[in-house]
Design a protein around this motif. Structure first.
Motif, PDB file in Angstrom:
ATOM      1  N   ALA A 124     -45.060  16.221   8.765  1.00 44.24           N
ATOM      2  CA  ALA A 124     -45.437  14.833   8.498  1.00 44.24           C
ATOM      3  C   ALA A 124     -45.746  14.637   7.022  1.00 44.24           C
ATOM      4  O   ALA A 124     -45.333  13.648   6.402  1.00 44.24           O
ATOM      5  CB  ALA A 124     -46.641  14.447   9.347  1.00 44.24           C
ATOM      6  N   LEU A 125     -46.439  15.592   6.437  1.00 47.15           N
ATOM      7  CA  LEU A 125     -46.784  15.503   5.022  1.00 47.15           C
ATOM      8  C   LEU A 125     -45.536  15.478   4.157  1.00 47.15           C
ATOM      9  O   LEU A 125     -45.489  14.796   3.127  1.00 47.15           O
ATOM     10  CB  LEU A 125     -47.666  16.702   4.641  1.00 47.15           C
ATOM     11  N   GLY A 126     -44.512  16.212   4.578  1.00 43.03           N
ATOM     12  CA  GLY A 126     -43.283  16.259   3.804  1.00 43.03           C
ATOM     13  C   GLY A 126     -42.364  15.079   4.025  1.00 43.03           C
ATOM     14  O   GLY A 126     -41.539  14.752   3.167  1.00 43.03           O
ATOM     15  N   SER A 127     -42.487  14.411   5.177  1.00 42.94           N
ATOM     16  CA  SER A 127     -41.530  13.353   5.506  1.00 42.94           C
ATOM     17  C   SER A 127     -42.057  11.943   5.271  1.00 42.94           C
ATOM     18  O   SER A 127     -41.272  11.012   5.096  1.00 42.94           O
ATOM     19  CB  SER A 127     -41.085  13.486   6.972  1.00 42.94           C
ATOM     20  N   LEU A 128     -43.368  11.769   5.293  1.00 44.23           N
ATOM     21  CA  LEU A 128     -43.950  10.444   5.082  1.00 44.23           C
ATOM     22  C   LEU A 128     -44.121  10.211   3.583  1.00 44.23           C
ATOM     23  O   LEU A 128     -44.954  10.841   2.935  1.00 44.23           O
ATOM     24  CB  LEU A 128     -45.298  10.338   5.806  1.00 44.23           C
ATOM     25  N   LYS A 129     -43.338   9.314   3.033  1.00 44.82           N
ATOM     26  CA  LYS A 129     -43.299   9.090   1.590  1.00 44.82           C
ATOM     27  C   LYS A 129     -44.669   8.707   1.048  1.00 44.82           C
ATOM     28  O   LYS A 129     -45.390   7.905   1.630  1.00 44.82           O
ATOM     29  CB  LYS A 129     -42.276   7.997   1.275  1.00 44.82           C
ATOM     30  N   ASN A 130     -45.021   9.305  -0.094  1.00 47.03           N
ATOM     31  CA  ASN A 130     -46.219   8.961  -0.842  1.00 47.03           C
ATOM     32  C   ASN A 130     -47.510   9.275  -0.088  1.00 47.03           C
ATOM     33  O   ASN A 130     -48.545   8.670  -0.329  1.00 47.03           O
ATOM     34  CB  ASN A 130     -46.214   7.469  -1.214  1.00 47.03           C
ATOM     35  N   THR A 131     -47.448  10.236   0.832  1.00 40.31           N
ATOM     36  CA  THR A 131     -48.627  10.583   1.633  1.00 40.31           C
ATOM     37  C   THR A 131     -49.354  11.769   1.021  1.00 40.31           C
ATOM     38  O   THR A 131     -48.755  12.781   0.696  1.00 40.31           O
ATOM     39  CB  THR A 131     -48.211  10.906   3.077  1.00 40.31           C
ATOM     40  N   GLY A 132     -50.688  11.613   0.877  1.00 45.51           N
ATOM     41  CA  GLY A 132     -51.507  12.674   0.296  1.00 45.51           C
ATOM     42  C   GLY A 132     -52.320  13.445   1.308  1.00 45.51           C
ATOM     43  O   GLY A 132     -52.667  14.603   1.077  1.00 45.51           O
ATOM     44  N   PRO A 181     -56.045   1.385  20.404  1.00 39.23           N
ATOM     45  CA  PRO A 181     -55.345   2.404  21.204  1.00 39.23           C
ATOM     46  C   PRO A 181     -53.920   2.658  20.740  1.00 39.23           C
ATOM     47  O   PRO A 181     -53.393   3.759  20.922  1.00 39.23           O
ATOM     48  CB  PRO A 181     -55.379   1.812  22.623  1.00 39.23           C
ATOM     49  N   VAL A 182     -53.285   1.650  20.151  1.00 42.31           N
ATOM     50  CA  VAL A 182     -51.916   1.830  19.662  1.00 42.31           C
ATOM     51  C   VAL A 182     -51.890   2.864  18.533  1.00 42.31           C
ATOM     52  O   VAL A 182     -51.008   3.721  18.465  1.00 42.31           O
ATOM     53  CB  VAL A 182     -51.316   0.488  19.195  1.00 42.31           C
ATOM     54  N   LEU A 183     -52.875   2.784  17.634  1.00 46.60           N
ATOM     55  CA  LEU A 183     -52.947   3.748  16.531  1.00 46.60           C
ATOM     56  C   LEU A 183     -53.120   5.159  17.069  1.00 46.60           C
ATOM     57  O   LEU A 183     -52.437   6.093  16.630  1.00 46.60           O
ATOM     58  CB  LEU A 183     -54.100   3.398  15.598  1.00 46.60           C
ATOM     59  N   TYR A 184     -54.013   5.333  18.027  1.00 51.84           N
ATOM     60  CA  TYR A 184     -54.276   6.678  18.548  1.00 51.84           C
ATOM     61  C   TYR A 184     -53.110   7.218  19.363  1.00 51.84           C
ATOM     62  O   TYR A 184     -52.986   8.420  19.546  1.00 51.84           O
ATOM     63  CB  TYR A 184     -55.569   6.671  19.372  1.00 51.84           C
ATOM     64  N   GLN A 185     -52.239   6.329  19.820  1.00 48.63           N
ATOM     65  CA  GLN A 185     -51.066   6.773  20.573  1.00 48.63           C
ATOM     66  C   GLN A 185     -49.863   7.016  19.676  1.00 48.63           C
ATOM     67  O   GLN A 185     -49.148   8.013  19.839  1.00 48.63           O
ATOM     68  CB  GLN A 185     -50.704   5.726  21.631  1.00 48.63           C
ATOM     69  N   LYS A 186     -49.638   6.119  18.707  1.00 53.16           N
ATOM     70  CA  LYS A 186     -48.420   6.180  17.903  1.00 53.16           C
ATOM     71  C   LYS A 186     -48.637   6.654  16.469  1.00 53.16           C
ATOM     72  O   LYS A 186     -47.690   7.063  15.801  1.00 53.16           O
ATOM     73  CB  LYS A 186     -47.745   4.811  17.888  1.00 53.16           C
ATOM     74  N   GLY A 187     -49.871   6.591  15.980  1.00 50.43           N
ATOM     75  CA  GLY A 187     -50.146   6.995  14.612  1.00 50.43           C
ATOM     76  C   GLY A 187     -49.905   5.877  13.618  1.00 50.43           C
ATOM     77  O   GLY A 187     -49.456   4.788  13.971  1.00 50.43           O
ATOM     78  N   GLY A 188     -50.198   6.155  12.348  1.00 56.19           N
ATOM     79  CA  GLY A 188     -49.972   5.162  11.311  1.00 56.19           C
ATOM     80  C   GLY A 188     -50.879   5.383  10.117  1.00 56.19           C
ATOM     81  O   GLY A 188     -51.683   6.323  10.080  1.00 56.19           O
ATOM     82  N   LYS A 189     -50.757   4.494   9.136  1.00 54.67           N
ATOM     83  CA  LYS A 189     -51.547   4.602   7.910  1.00 54.67           C
ATOM     84  C   LYS A 189     -52.979   4.173   8.185  1.00 54.67           C
ATOM     85  O   LYS A 189     -53.219   3.181   8.883  1.00 54.67           O
ATOM     86  CB  LYS A 189     -50.919   3.750   6.797  1.00 54.67           C
ATOM     87  N   ILE A 190     -53.933   4.895   7.619  1.00 51.55           N
ATOM     88  CA  ILE A 190     -55.349   4.621   7.845  1.00 51.55           C
ATOM     89  C   ILE A 190     -56.094   4.632   6.509  1.00 51.55           C
ATOM     90  O   ILE A 190     -55.534   5.007   5.476  1.00 51.55           O
ATOM     91  CB  ILE A 190     -55.970   5.660   8.797  1.00 51.55           C
ATOM     92  N   ILE A 235     -52.817   7.825   3.483  1.00 51.89           N
ATOM     93  CA  ILE A 235     -53.421   8.727   4.464  1.00 51.89           C
ATOM     94  C   ILE A 235     -52.871   8.337   5.834  1.00 51.89           C
ATOM     95  O   ILE A 235     -52.861   7.152   6.182  1.00 51.89           O
ATOM     96  CB  ILE A 235     -54.955   8.609   4.430  1.00 51.89           C
ATOM     97  N   PHE A 236     -52.402   9.314   6.584  1.00 51.64           N
ATOM     98  CA  PHE A 236     -51.777   9.029   7.871  1.00 51.64           C
ATOM     99  C   PHE A 236     -52.452   9.781   9.017  1.00 51.64           C
ATOM    100  O   PHE A 236     -52.846  10.947   8.878  1.00 51.64           O
ATOM    101  CB  PHE A 236     -50.287   9.406   7.854  1.00 51.64           C
ATOM    102  N   TYR A 237     -52.550   9.079  10.137  1.00 50.34           N
ATOM    103  CA  TYR A 237     -52.997   9.660  11.401  1.00 50.34           C
ATOM    104  C   TYR A 237     -51.751  10.077  12.176  1.00 50.34           C
ATOM    105  O   TYR A 237     -50.842   9.273  12.394  1.00 50.34           O
ATOM    106  CB  TYR A 237     -53.800   8.631  12.183  1.00 50.34           C
ATOM    107  N   VAL A 238     -51.698  11.359  12.570  1.00 47.81           N
ATOM    108  CA  VAL A 238     -50.504  11.932  13.208  1.00 47.81           C
ATOM    109  C   VAL A 238     -50.878  12.450  14.600  1.00 47.81           C
ATOM    110  O   VAL A 238     -51.314  13.597  14.760  1.00 47.81           O
ATOM    111  CB  VAL A 238     -49.919  13.075  12.348  1.00 47.81           C
ATOM    112  N   PRO A 239     -50.739  11.627  15.647  1.00 51.84           N
ATOM    113  CA  PRO A 239     -51.193  12.027  16.984  1.00 51.84           C
ATOM    114  C   PRO A 239     -50.328  13.091  17.650  1.00 51.84           C
ATOM    115  O   PRO A 239     -50.737  13.665  18.658  1.00 51.84           O
ATOM    116  CB  PRO A 239     -51.146  10.709  17.768  1.00 51.84           C
ATOM    117  N   GLN A 240     -49.130  13.342  17.112  1.00 51.89           N
ATOM    118  CA  GLN A 240     -48.294  14.405  17.678  1.00 51.89           C
ATOM    119  C   GLN A 240     -48.930  15.780  17.498  1.00 51.89           C
ATOM    120  O   GLN A 240     -48.603  16.737  18.201  1.00 51.89           O
ATOM    121  CB  GLN A 240     -46.901  14.388  17.041  1.00 51.89           C
ATOM    122  N   SER A 241     -49.825  15.880  16.526  1.00 54.55           N
ATOM    123  CA  SER A 241     -50.585  17.110  16.295  1.00 54.55           C
ATOM    124  C   SER A 241     -51.973  16.930  16.908  1.00 54.55           C
ATOM    125  O   SER A 241     -52.627  15.919  16.677  1.00 54.55           O
ATOM    126  CB  SER A 241     -50.703  17.379  14.791  1.00 54.55           C
TER     127      SER A 241
END
Length: 317
Positions: A124-132, A181-190, A235-241
Motif C-alpha cells: 500500500a505504501l508503494g502503490s498509493l501516490k504521495n503516501t507517507g 463504517p465505510v472507512l473501516y471496511q474499504k479504507g481511505g485517506k485519514i 496518511i491512509f487506513y488500510v483494512p486489508q491488513s
C-alpha cells in the motif's frame, strides 16, 4: 482500495547491499507481560517481506522486558536508554541508528500481527501516490474492529464530546473518533490514527524528522502525523491488513489519564491562539465535570485540565 490492486514497493525505494527494507521499532517499559506475544507474532506478520530488522528500545524496565527481547530469535538489536525516556524518545533512539532509506514500522508491545499483514502495508505504501504513513485495521481482544481513526482535535470535536459523550459524538460525525463504517471496511485517506502501529515511508521519515520528545507519552503520534501532512504526505487506513491490539492501560492509571489530558491541551495550544485554546480547554473541563455529575469521575483528568489552565505541565516519571 482493493488489496489486489496494490503493487509491490518499487525496487529503487528498497535499500541496497546489507541494508534492510523495513526497520521495526518496539518501545518497551515494563512490558514483560505482553512483549512475548508480539515477538512470537513477528514471523507470521513478516511473511512476504524480503528484508527486515527488529529493534527493541527499552526505557529502563524493572521487569524482564530486556531479558525477553535479548533472548528472542526475532530481535536483531536491543537498545537500553537507561532511563524512562518516554515513547517518542524511544523511537528516536532507534531511528538514530537506522538509515533514512529504510521504511519504519513503529509498534506497541501489546500488538499482535496477523499473517502477512506487513507486506500488505508495504505494498500500500508503494502503490498509493504521495503516501507517507499507512495504518492497518486493528481489532481488540474480542476480535471487534477498533475505532482507531481520528479527526484533528478542534473546538467542535471537544465540545461535541463534552456535551454528547464520545460515543454519541462519534456516531454523529462530530467527535474526534471516526465511526464511519465505510472507512473501516474499504479504507481511505485519514487525518491521523492511534499510534500503536504506524508504517512510515523512508521519504516521510527523511522530511518530517524526529518525533517530539516533549510529549513523553500520548499525543506524540498526533503531532508526528500532523507534521507528516504538513510536509505534503497523505496518511491512509488500510483494512486489508489486520492486527490485534490489547491496549487499555491508560484507563486504569490515574497518572496516564492525567498525562493524556495534559498532552491533548499541550498539543492544541501549540497550533492555535489563546482564544481558541481557552475554548478547547473549557470543553475538556466541562466534559470532566459532566462525568462527575454522571458518577463516572476521572478526577485526575479534571485536575490535569485545570492544571494546564494555570500553566502547569505534566512530565514523565
Amino acid at each position: 482500495m482493493d488489496a489486489s490492486s496494490m503493487q509491490a514497493p518499487q525496487s529503487d525505494r528498497e535499500p541496497s547491499d546489507d541494508r534492510t527494507a523495513l526497520a521495526i521499532v518496539i518501545v518497551t517499559y515494563n512490558s514483560a507481560e505482553v512483549l512475548p506475544g508480539l515477538l512470537d507474532s513477528l514471523a507470521c506478520g513478516l511473511e512476504g517481506v524480503v528484508r527486515s530488522k527488529v529493534i527493541v528500545v527499552d526505557n529502563r524496565s524493572q521487569d524482564r522486558s530486556v531479558e525477553i527481547a535479548q533472548a528472542h530469535s526475532s530481535v536483531d538489536r536491543v537498545i537500553q536508554t537507561g532511563r524512562n525516556a518516554g515513547y517518542a524518545a524511544g523511537v528516536n533512539a532507534a531511528t538514530a541508528e537506522i538509515s533514512t532509506s529504510m521504511h519504519l514500522l513503529v509498534l506497541n508491545p501489546d500488538i499482535r500481527l496477523a499473517p502477512g499483514c506487513l507486506v500488505i502495508l508495504l505494498k500500500a505504501l508503494g502503490s498509493l501516490k504521495n503516501t507517507g504513513v499507512v495504518v492497518p485495521r486493528m481489532r481488540n481482544q474480542h476480535h471487534l474492529v477498533s475505532k482507531s481513526v481520528r479527526r484533528e482535535p478542534s473546538i467542535t470535536t471537544a465540545w461535541s464530546e463534552a456535551l454528547l459523550g464520545g460515543s454519541r459524538a462519534a456516531r454523529m460525525g462530530l467527535g474526534e473518533m471516526v465511526e464511519d463504517p465505510v472507512l473501516y471496511q474499504k479504507g481511505g485517506k485519514i487525518e491521523w490514527a492511534t499510534g500503536a502501529i504506524l508504517l512510515i515511508s523512508a521519504g516521510a521519515r527523511e522530511k518530517v524528522g524526529d518525533w517530539d520528545e516533549s510529549f513523553f507519552l500520548y499525543s506524540e503520534e498526533v503531532d508526528y502525523l500532523r507534521r507528516t501532512r504538513e510536509a505534503g504526505f497523505d496518511i491512509f487506513y488500510v483494512p486489508q491488513s489486520e492486527v490485534v491490539h490489547i491496549g487499555g492501560d491508560y484507563r486504569s492509571s490515574n497518572f496516564l489519564t492525567n498525562l493524556t489530558m495534559a498532552n491533548r491541551i499541550k498539543y492544541y495550544r501549540r497550533h492555535h491562539g489563546i482564544v481558541s485554546t481557552t475554548l478547547f480547554q473549557a470543553a475538556l473541563v466541562a466534559g470532566e465535570c459532566i462525568r462527575l455529575l454522571s458518577r463516572r469521575p476521572r478526577t485526575s483528568a479534571l485536575a490535569a485540565a485545570l492544571g494546564m489552565w494555570n500553566g502547569q505541565n505534566v512530565a514523565g516519571p
